[in-house]
Design a protein around this motif. Structure first.
Motif, mmCIF file in Angstrom:
data_model
loop_
_atom_site.group_PDB
_atom_site.id
_atom_site.type_symbol
_atom_site.label_atom_id
_atom_site.label_comp_id
_atom_site.label_asym_id
_atom_site.label_seq_id
_atom_site.Cartn_x
_atom_site.Cartn_y
_atom_site.Cartn_z
ATOM 1 N N ALA A 42 37.151 34.129 37.756
ATOM 2 C CA ALA A 42 36.133 33.422 37.392
ATOM 3 C C ALA A 42 36.548 32.009 36.657
ATOM 4 O O ALA A 42 35.670 31.106 36.777
ATOM 5 C CB ALA A 42 35.663 34.253 36.001
ATOM 6 N N GLU A 43 37.665 31.857 36.199
ATOM 7 C CA GLU A 43 38.105 30.496 35.874
ATOM 8 C C GLU A 43 37.815 29.447 36.912
ATOM 9 O O GLU A 43 37.944 28.369 36.513
ATOM 10 C CB GLU A 43 39.475 30.626 35.636
ATOM 11 N N GLN B 205 34.347 34.759 42.492
ATOM 12 C CA GLN B 205 34.284 36.547 42.442
ATOM 13 C C GLN B 205 35.418 37.019 43.230
ATOM 14 O O GLN B 205 35.537 36.422 44.162
ATOM 15 C CB GLN B 205 33.022 36.926 42.917
ATOM 16 N N PRO B 206 36.104 38.039 42.581
ATOM 17 C CA PRO B 206 37.204 38.789 43.698
ATOM 18 C C PRO B 206 36.350 39.265 44.823
ATOM 19 O O PRO B 206 35.021 39.414 44.603
ATOM 20 C CB PRO B 206 37.667 39.694 42.640
ATOM 21 N N PRO B 207 37.142 39.541 46.201
ATOM 22 C CA PRO B 207 36.318 40.023 47.060
ATOM 23 C C PRO B 207 35.984 41.504 46.564
ATOM 24 O O PRO B 207 36.327 42.030 45.551
ATOM 25 C CB PRO B 207 37.434 40.239 48.265
ATOM 26 N N GLU B 208 34.768 42.064 47.275
ATOM 27 C CA GLU B 208 34.233 43.241 47.322
ATOM 28 C C GLU B 208 35.233 44.603 47.207
ATOM 29 O O GLU B 208 35.448 45.421 46.438
ATOM 30 C CB GLU B 208 33.203 43.528 48.206
ATOM 31 N N GLY B 209 36.377 44.361 48.140
ATOM 32 C CA GLY B 209 37.369 44.975 48.501
ATOM 33 C C GLY B 209 38.466 44.528 49.414
ATOM 34 O O GLY B 209 38.274 43.189 49.520
ATOM 35 N N VAL B 210 39.502 45.005 49.585
ATOM 36 C CA VAL B 210 40.574 44.436 50.389
ATOM 37 C C VAL B 210 40.959 44.989 51.628
ATOM 38 O O VAL B 210 40.700 46.144 51.747
ATOM 39 C CB VAL B 210 41.707 44.449 49.257
ATOM 40 N N LEU C 160 42.658 34.860 45.884
ATOM 41 C CA LEU C 160 42.791 34.035 44.516
ATOM 42 C C LEU C 160 43.327 32.699 44.950
ATOM 43 O O LEU C 160 42.606 31.628 44.240
ATOM 44 C CB LEU C 160 43.640 34.779 43.467
ATOM 45 N N HIS C 161 44.090 32.440 45.872
ATOM 46 C CA HIS C 161 44.728 31.100 46.260
ATOM 47 C C HIS C 161 43.658 30.371 46.542
ATOM 48 O O HIS C 161 43.403 29.074 46.155
ATOM 49 C CB HIS C 161 45.900 31.164 46.949
ATOM 50 N N ALA C 162 42.632 30.809 47.571
ATOM 51 C CA ALA C 162 41.763 29.982 48.104
ATOM 52 C C ALA C 162 40.659 29.670 47.247
ATOM 53 O O ALA C 162 40.296 28.584 47.005
ATOM 54 C CB ALA C 162 40.900 30.937 49.162
ATOM 55 N N ALA C 163 40.305 30.680 46.280
ATOM 56 C CA ALA C 163 39.312 30.193 45.161
ATOM 57 C C ALA C 163 39.824 29.169 44.218
ATOM 58 O O ALA C 163 39.288 28.279 43.940
ATOM 59 C CB ALA C 163 38.983 31.389 44.359
#
Ligand SMILES: Cc1cc2nc3c(=O)[nH]c(=O)nc-3n(C[C@H](O)[C@H](O)[C@H](O)COP(=O)(O)O)c2cc1C
Length: 368
Positions: free
Chosen positions: A100-101, A105-110, A314-317
């Motif tokens: 969120a920072e 959003q995190p992915p729906e699943g991994v 997370l890195h990509a976001a």
């Protein structure tokens, strides 16, 4: 001093001139890097553990176009991670505020972002077909039949050990050489079973123990950054060393600008070993991810490599918003000593440093 000193080493028999293996580094080693190292007389490596068979074939063929010298192709042989929807959802919810920072959003699943070589027949076919001179394994060993087929196909085979038991298993499986990966090493620890306690043996301790207990040639990996360090291990009786971090700043490596800047920055003095970025213990430059990992220590997370899917997301976001601090910037404890120069030039410098260190010892002999 090089070839004739260790004539029995299988790699010198292949014609590798100098005792230097550029470590396979998935995502960071490239055909240009492997070829430059092999062309300069070392052994270049491709890290294909996170690649599809088609991408591996392309990289191997590209490397062959760039060098007629032997090179190494490395595969991951981890136990397949078991999906666990509860752990995955919980983990993604821990990460939600961090995403969120960066307005994401995190992915729906991994997802299981790559297959283990243990069950990748298609990858085996690529190796049998393209015939790299050397094949190395990380995180374990493939089935006996696969080892036999690769050997019959002419490959020299290397396995990575972090402790004595893993080395015994490598020796029993009939591989040619053992990489002794110490806790200093950058990237993932090659532990066969990350659920058992890790003794975190240093490269020096592990190497000296294996030189005594194993009949196979031992290749230390971890924290070796210059020719004097290489000579130290040659003096112990190792025919080769394997170096990863030392090659990250070469122009031929695939490290992006963020990784290069981080390796030249303050985080290099404080590398951290954490399982939280990918789901398996790995040594990373200190950054926002390793700081967060310290806070999340002990949390249940998805299995490797599913956890890594979230880590990469997370890195990509963060990167999309200009924040490079969530990169999986794998590097060893020798990181502050990484040098920026061409990979071939690096091999030549390392050889020169080995010779200088040897001369220094000879001229200081009266002091011993
Ligand atoms: C960026 C990076 C990626 C790595 N990826 C792999 C890999 O794909 N396969 C592998 O066997 N080892 C991998 N390693 C570990 C190396 O094989 C080796 O153990 C390590 O680089 C030695 O320590 P050093 O980095 O201090 O030289 C990686 C290391 C780094 C630094």
């Amino acid at each position: 001093m090089f070839g004739p000193a260790f004539p029995s080493s299988p790699l010198f028999r292949l014609g590798v001139r100098y005792p230097i293996i550029q470590a396979p580094m998935a995502g960071t080693s490239t055909p240009a890097l492997a070829a430059a190292v092999s062309n300069a007389g070392g052994l270049g490596s491709l890290g294909m553990g996170a690649s599809t068979p088609a991408a591996a074939r392309k990289a191997i063929e590209e490397t062959k176009r760039l060098t007629d010298k032997p090179f190494n192709v490395n595969l991951f042989v981890h136990e397949k991670g078991v999906a666990n929807a509860t752990n995955e959802a919980e983990w993604l919810s821990f990460l939600r505020p961090v995403f969120a920072e960066y307005g994401a959003q995190p992915p729906e699943g991994v997802q299981e972002i790559y297959k283990t070589f243990k069950e990748d027949e298609e990858m085996l076919e690529v190796l049998l077909d393209t015939k790299p001179a050397v094949v190395s394994f990380h995180f374990g060993l493939p089935a006996e039949a696969i080892i036999r087929r690769l050997r019959e196909n002419g490959a020299v085979l290397l396995g990575s050990a972090t402790n004595l038991e893993e080395a015994r298993r490598i020796e029993a499986s009939g591989l040619d050489m053992i990489i002794a990966q110490g806790a200093e090493a950058g990237g993932h620890r090659g532990m066969f079973d990350p659920t058992i306690p890790d003794d975190e043996l240093s490269t020096f301790a592990l190497t000296t123990l294996l030189l005594k207990s194993s009949k196979l040639p031992i290749i230390p990996a971890g924290g070796i950054m210059d020719g004097a360090g290489i000579l130290g291990y040659l003096t112990l009786g190792c025919p080769f060393v394997q170096m990863g971090t030392a090659f990250i700043l070469t122009p031929e490596s695939g490290a992006d600008a963020g990784f290069r800047a981080a390796l030249k920055g303050p985080g290099a003095e404080h590398t951290r070993l954490t399982p939280l970025i990918s789901g398996r213990p790995a040594r990373c430059l200190q950054n926002k991810w390793t700081d967060l990992a310290t806070k999340l220590e002990g949390r249940v997370q998805p299995a490797y490599p599913m956890a890594y899917d979230a880590g990469k997301a997370l890195h990509a976001a963060a990167k999309a918003k200009g924040e490079e601090g969530y990169g999986a910037h794998w590097a060893g404890q020798g990181a502050p000593a990484a040098r920026e120069m061409g990979a071939g030039e690096m091999v030549r410098l390392l050889v020169q440093e080995i010779e200088e260190a040897r001369d220094r010892i000879a001229s200081n002999r009266s002091n011993l």
